[in-house]
Design a protein around this motif. Structure first.
Motif, PDB file in Angstrom:
ATOM      1  N   ILE A 128       0.771  -0.995   0.198  1.00 46.26           N
ATOM      2  CA  ILE A 128       0.246  -0.163   0.335  1.00 46.26           C
ATOM      3  C   ILE A 128       1.010   1.858   0.456  1.00 46.26           C
ATOM      4  O   ILE A 128       0.150   2.509  -0.299  1.00 46.26           O
ATOM      5  CB  ILE A 128      -1.577   0.244   0.890  1.00 46.26           C
ATOM      6  CG1 ILE A 128      -0.056  -0.234   2.687  1.00 46.26           C
ATOM      7  CG2 ILE A 128      -2.051  -0.799   0.740  1.00 46.26           C
ATOM      8  CD1 ILE A 128      -1.541   0.250   3.812  1.00 46.26           C
ATOM      9  N   GLN A 131       1.245   3.483  -3.047  1.00 48.42           N
ATOM     10  CA  GLN A 131       0.239   4.242  -3.804  1.00 48.42           C
ATOM     11  C   GLN A 131       0.418   4.913  -3.185  1.00 48.42           C
ATOM     12  O   GLN A 131       0.482   5.880  -2.198  1.00 48.42           O
ATOM     13  CB  GLN A 131      -0.932   3.489  -2.794  1.00 48.42           C
ATOM     14  CG  GLN A 131      -1.638   1.995  -3.533  1.00 48.42           C
ATOM     15  CD  GLN A 131      -3.123   1.392  -2.642  1.00 48.42           C
ATOM     16  OE1 GLN A 131      -3.134   2.441  -1.836  1.00 48.42           O
ATOM     17  NE2 GLN A 131      -3.020   0.073  -2.867  1.00 48.42           N
ATOM     18  N   ASP A 133      -1.322   8.403  -3.751  1.00 45.61           N
ATOM     19  CA  ASP A 133      -2.458   9.481  -3.754  1.00 45.61           C
ATOM     20  C   ASP A 133      -2.158   8.558  -1.630  1.00 45.61           C
ATOM     21  O   ASP A 133      -3.448   9.948  -0.968  1.00 45.61           O
ATOM     22  CB  ASP A 133      -3.653   8.355  -3.692  1.00 45.61           C
ATOM     23  CG  ASP A 133      -3.825   7.571  -3.976  1.00 45.61           C
ATOM     24  OD1 ASP A 133      -3.249   6.614  -4.408  1.00 45.61           O
ATOM     25  OD2 ASP A 133      -5.318   7.084  -3.596  1.00 45.61           O
TER      26      ASP A 133
END
Length: 141
Positions: A128, A131, A133
């Motif tokens: 994660i 990512q 964002d």
């Protein structure tokens, strides 16, 4: 040596022709190399791959059958296969074998004291944290 470790070592010698104590001595493995070797072997078996030749098989039982038929029991691939930083991380959470490995090396000894540890950059894969964002959101909080 705890009884459970001795039973495991005896099983590995009898059933798989693998003697961790002899390998550790012959290859002069330090504690961290032992950890990486155990994690490599566990990962290979978990992924149904031969420890020696890396052949992918349908099941763990087939891996053992293959190792017997191809005379791969007790053999190790070159250290370049398993002496990698990714194998510092256990295949199985709370792997008790890793907790009871012998550390005969004195980390304060002359050889270890003269060694320099250099951090390795590893790519973040399937995380994660890859990512962008989400990273931006975490920075804002």
């Amino acid at each position: 040596m705890p009884l459970t470790l001795q039973r495991l070592l005896d099983h590995m010698k009898a059933e798989h022709r693998f003697d961790l104590v002899a390998v550790r001595s012959k290859l002069q493995l330090n504690f961290y190399q032992q950890v990486k070797l155990v994690n490599y072997m566990r990962r290979q078996i978990h992924q149904c791959r031969c420890i020696f030749c890396d052949q992918k098989l349908p099941s763990q039982e087939e891996v053992h059958k293959h190792a017997v038929e191809e005379d791969h029991l007790g053999l190790l691939p070159p250290s370049s296969s398993w002496d990698q930083p990714q194998y510092f991380f256990p295949t199985y959470e709370n792997d008790n074998l890793l907790y009871i490995l012998d550390d005969d090396d004195d980390d304060c000894g002359t050889e270890a004291a003269g060694s320099m540890v250099i951090a390795e950059d590893s790519a973040v894969v399937d995380s994660i944290l890859a990512q962008q964002d989400l990273l931006e959101e975490l920075k804002l909080s």
